[in-house]
Design an enzyme around this catalytic site. Structure first.
Site: not given
Length: 249
Positions: A44, A27, A138
């Site tokens: 973004h 956010d 990961l």
């Protein structure tokens, strides 16, 4: 051009107590850009760099899975030009960082309704998944066109279909059985959820999976969220007692 100031990481982490799965609500991209008098899309763009930075650091620390809330089912309410730009970000992200992620043994996955994205976006994400399928580091999962309520409803429909067809009984429907119908069924349980930018809500993210996760709400806007903030969040996690409804002896 705006450059992030490199900060010193000085948290003494317990490497035997690293969360296996960290989920991020990313956010603050729009507010970060607005502070710099830039369009929301620039925020973004910069936010994708943070995904790369944190994925590599989480992988180095031994985190098994990292899930990022990239686009919610509710995000279609945003301005059409912003939505269109977000759908182009996977191409930009993987063109820039897929080789580096491959070199670090990171595996790419997604949860959500990718079929609702433009064909080119679908292809880019599916290609990244295919190229990294054999990696064992990961697991970087993008929650893309995803909603927690929708996921629970879809799982419920699947289970109802199994019951209607006589494949299961009511007694078969346990928490474990339900979890096997969620989009995250192949991921470890979420240990830590981090939301950037100071907002303190879940925004329909992983509602089932976060039942016993530790929450950290950080004031840092997502494009500025770096390795130090990741270490800080893990340090907070390590300072808490996880009882899962019980009492520690």
């Amino acid at each position: 051009m705006f450059f992030k100031k490199k900060r010193k990481i000085d948290y003494d982490l317990d490497m035997t107590n690293i969360p296996k799965h960290i989920a991020f609500i990313m956010d603050g991209n729009g507010r970060w850009a607005k502070k710099r008098k830039m369009p929301r899309t620039y925020g973004h763009h910069e936010g994708t760099k943070t995904i790369r930075t944190l994925a590599l650091e989480a992988n180095r620390l031994g985190v098994k899975a990292m899930t990022v809330y990239a686009f919610s089912t509710e995000n279609f309410k945003r301005d059409a030009s912003e939505v269109e730009y977000i759908f182009k970000l996977p191409k930009e992200f993987f063109n820039l960082y897929l080789k580096e992620l491959m070199d670090n043994d990171v595996q790419i996955r997604y949860i959500g309704h990718l079929e609702m994205a433009p064909i080119e976006t679908q292809k880019i994400i599916k290609d990244a998944i295919a190229q990294t399928a054999q990696n064992h580091g990961l697991i970087l999962t993008f929650a893309f066109i995803y909603g927690g309520r929708d996921e629970i409803i879809e799982a419920t429909k699947d289970i109802c279909e199994q019951y209607k067809n006589g494949h299961i009984t009511l007694e078969d429907i346990t928490e474990d059985y339900f979890e096997r119908h969620l989009m995250t069924k192949d991921l470890p349980p979420v240990d830590l959820m981090v939301r950037s930018s100071g907002e303190c809500r879940l925004s329909n993210f992983l509602l089932w999976q976060l039942a016993y996760a530790e929450f950290v709400f950080d004031e840092t806007l997502w494009p500025d969220f770096d390795e130090e903030r990741l270490h800080h969040a893990i340090a907070i996690y390590q300072g808490r007692e996880r009882r899962f409804g019980g009492v520690l002896k």
